[in-house]
Motif scaffolding. Structure first.
Motif, PDB file in Angstrom:
ATOM      1  N   ARG A   1       0.070   0.439  -4.039  1.00  0.00           N
ATOM      2  CA  ARG A   1      -0.023  -0.862  -3.121  1.00  0.00           C
ATOM      3  C   ARG A   1       0.437  -2.045  -4.172  1.00  0.00           C
ATOM      4  NH1 ARG A   1      -2.992   0.022   1.376  1.00  0.00           N
ATOM      5  NH2 ARG A   1      -2.053   1.996   2.342  1.00  0.00           N
ATOM      6  N   ARG A   2       0.815  -3.560  -3.605  1.00  0.00           N
ATOM      7  CA  ARG A   2       0.030  -4.481  -3.708  1.00  0.00           C
ATOM      8  C   ARG A   2      -0.908  -5.573  -3.741  1.00  0.00           C
ATOM      9  NH1 ARG A   2       2.471 -10.082  -3.637  1.00  0.00           N
ATOM     10  NH2 ARG A   2       2.976 -10.839  -5.522  1.00  0.00           N
TER      11      ARG A   2
ATOM     12  N   TYR B   1      -8.538   0.616  -8.420  1.00  0.00           N
ATOM     13  CA  TYR B   1      -7.450   0.431  -9.113  1.00  0.00           C
ATOM     14  C   TYR B   1      -6.490   1.856  -9.588  1.00  0.00           C
ATOM     15  CZ  TYR B   1      -7.710  -4.780  -9.461  1.00  0.00           C
ATOM     16  OH  TYR B   1      -7.254  -5.885  -8.959  1.00  0.00           O
ATOM     17  N   ALA B   2      -7.050   2.640  -9.600  1.00  0.00           N
ATOM     18  CA  ALA B   2      -6.654   4.412  -9.678  1.00  0.00           C
ATOM     19  C   ALA B   2      -6.143   4.529  -8.899  1.00  0.00           C
ATOM     20  CB  ALA B   2      -7.415   4.836 -10.131  1.00  0.00           C
ATOM     21  N   LYS B   3      -6.418   4.350  -7.057  1.00  0.00           N
ATOM     22  CA  LYS B   3      -6.129   4.597  -6.596  1.00  0.00           C
ATOM     23  C   LYS B   3      -4.816   3.350  -5.835  1.00  0.00           C
ATOM     24  CE  LYS B   3      -6.542   6.327  -1.809  1.00  0.00           C
ATOM     25  NZ  LYS B   3      -6.436   7.419  -1.741  1.00  0.00           N
ATOM     26  N   VAL B   4      -4.957   1.455  -5.956  1.00  0.00           N
ATOM     27  CA  VAL B   4      -4.328   0.687  -5.739  1.00  0.00           C
ATOM     28  C   VAL B   4      -2.964   1.646  -6.442  1.00  0.00           C
ATOM     29  CG1 VAL B   4      -3.580  -1.275  -6.472  1.00  0.00           C
ATOM     30  CG2 VAL B   4      -5.456  -1.473  -5.705  1.00  0.00           C
TER      31      VAL B   4
ATOM     32  N   GLU C   1     -11.381  -1.872  -0.870  1.00  0.00           N
ATOM     33  CA  GLU C   1     -11.516  -1.270   0.294  1.00  0.00           C
ATOM     34  C   GLU C   1     -10.379   0.273   0.767  1.00  0.00           C
ATOM     35  OE1 GLU C   1     -10.124  -4.817   3.018  1.00  0.00           O
ATOM     36  OE2 GLU C   1     -11.065  -5.669   1.445  1.00  0.00           O
ATOM     37  N   LEU C   2      -9.401   0.566   0.121  1.00  0.00           N
ATOM     38  CA  LEU C   2      -8.872   1.105  -0.426  1.00  0.00           C
ATOM     39  C   LEU C   2      -9.636   2.567   0.005  1.00  0.00           C
ATOM     40  CD1 LEU C   2      -5.675   0.584  -2.120  1.00  0.00           C
ATOM     41  CD2 LEU C   2      -5.791  -0.074   0.217  1.00  0.00           C
ATOM     42  N   LEU C   3     -10.201   2.767  -0.751  1.00  0.00           N
ATOM     43  CA  LEU C   3     -11.334   3.778  -1.287  1.00  0.00           C
ATOM     44  C   LEU C   3     -12.846   3.885   0.398  1.00  0.00           C
ATOM     45  CD1 LEU C   3     -12.713   3.381  -4.781  1.00  0.00           C
ATOM     46  CD2 LEU C   3     -11.357   5.185  -3.158  1.00  0.00           C
ATOM     47  N   ARG C   4     -12.253   2.525   1.601  1.00  0.00           N
ATOM     48  CA  ARG C   4     -13.012   2.293   2.545  1.00  0.00           C
ATOM     49  C   ARG C   4     -14.768   2.478   2.300  1.00  0.00           C
ATOM     50  NH1 ARG C   4     -10.202   3.409   6.795  1.00  0.00           N
ATOM     51  NH2 ARG C   4      -8.474   4.780   6.761  1.00  0.00           N
TER      52      ARG C   4
END
Length: 231
Positions: A188-189, A180-183, A198-201
């Motif tokens: 991103r929404r 969530y820190a990456k979000v 997924e954003l962290l792969r």
């Protein structure tokens, strides 16, 4: 010994219920509020040491408190679903290792599924309850717009690779907080928690659900849920 928390999301506006009920998670369903079905399943499973109930407003908070599992904290939701999840994550006690995140508009979750998810997350760090897509799904792309109509293209997706995400979605606390820190950093929404991971792969395991677990979204869903519960 590891400890687990369950975040029970109940702060959605329910706009697609078209005003048929004041609050969809408090609507009566088979003799109890929709929210209570999830709460009872979690308590029966015994998997959670702590609960966070995310509410929309003060009136809803008062009613949810009567059905909230114990021990629990009641936390105000945010503008979007992801804001509500982040509020809940920030309220967790420091000794929590694993986190269930569940939309309480899905009242048909079963205790045995919660136990199975709990076992998997301790091995995989991320797992989502899901079901295989059985419809033919096509991607629709608008190529151009004109007075005679839209020029578009269809592409059939490989159904064998498609899964519909459900909740609960379960994660190690370290992973979901980092996700969530990456979000936030990317602005991103997202519409589910696995999308953050997924954003962290990072890999996300799937637990196939052989039972219906629909989300209460429209007025017709209440009758369908009543039918499923009667079976």
């Amino acid at each position: 010994m590891s400890r687990t928390a369950a975040i029970l999301l109940a702060a959605g506006t329910g706009s697609r219920m078209q005003g048929t009920v004041d609050d969809k998670v408090l609507a009566p369903l088979a003799g109890r509020p929709v929210f209570a079905h999830s709460a009872v399943a979690f308590m029966a499973s015994g998997i959670a040491d702590f609960y966070v109930v995310v509410y929309r407003d003060q009136r809803q908070m008062t009613e949810l408190a009567a059905y909230a599992p114990t021990p629990s904290a009641l936390v105000a939701g945010g503008r979007e679903r992801q804001d509500s999840v982040m509020n809940a994550l920030s309220s967790l006690p420091g000794d929590i290792d694993y986190v269930f995140i569940h939309d309480c508009a899905r009242p048909l979750i079963r205790p045995e599924q919660l136990v199975a998810l709990h076992k998997i997350v301790r091995r995989e760090n991320a797992v989502v309850l899901a079901h295989r897509v059985t419809d033919t799904i096509k991607e629709h792309t608008i190529m151009s717009r004109g007075k005679a109509g839209d020029s578009s293209r269809l592409r059939t997706l490989d159904r064998a690779k498609l899964w519909a995400m459900e909740t609960p979605q379960v994660f190690s606390r370290e992973l979901i907080v980092r996700a969530y820190a990456k979000v936030v950093s990317l602005g991103r929404r997202i519409t589910d928690d696995a999308a953050a991971v997924e954003l962290l792969r990072e890999p996300v395991a799937l637990l196939e659900n052989p039972y219906p677990n629909p989300k209460l979204t429209t007025p017709a869903d209440l009758a369908y849920l009543e039918f499923l519960l009667s079976r």
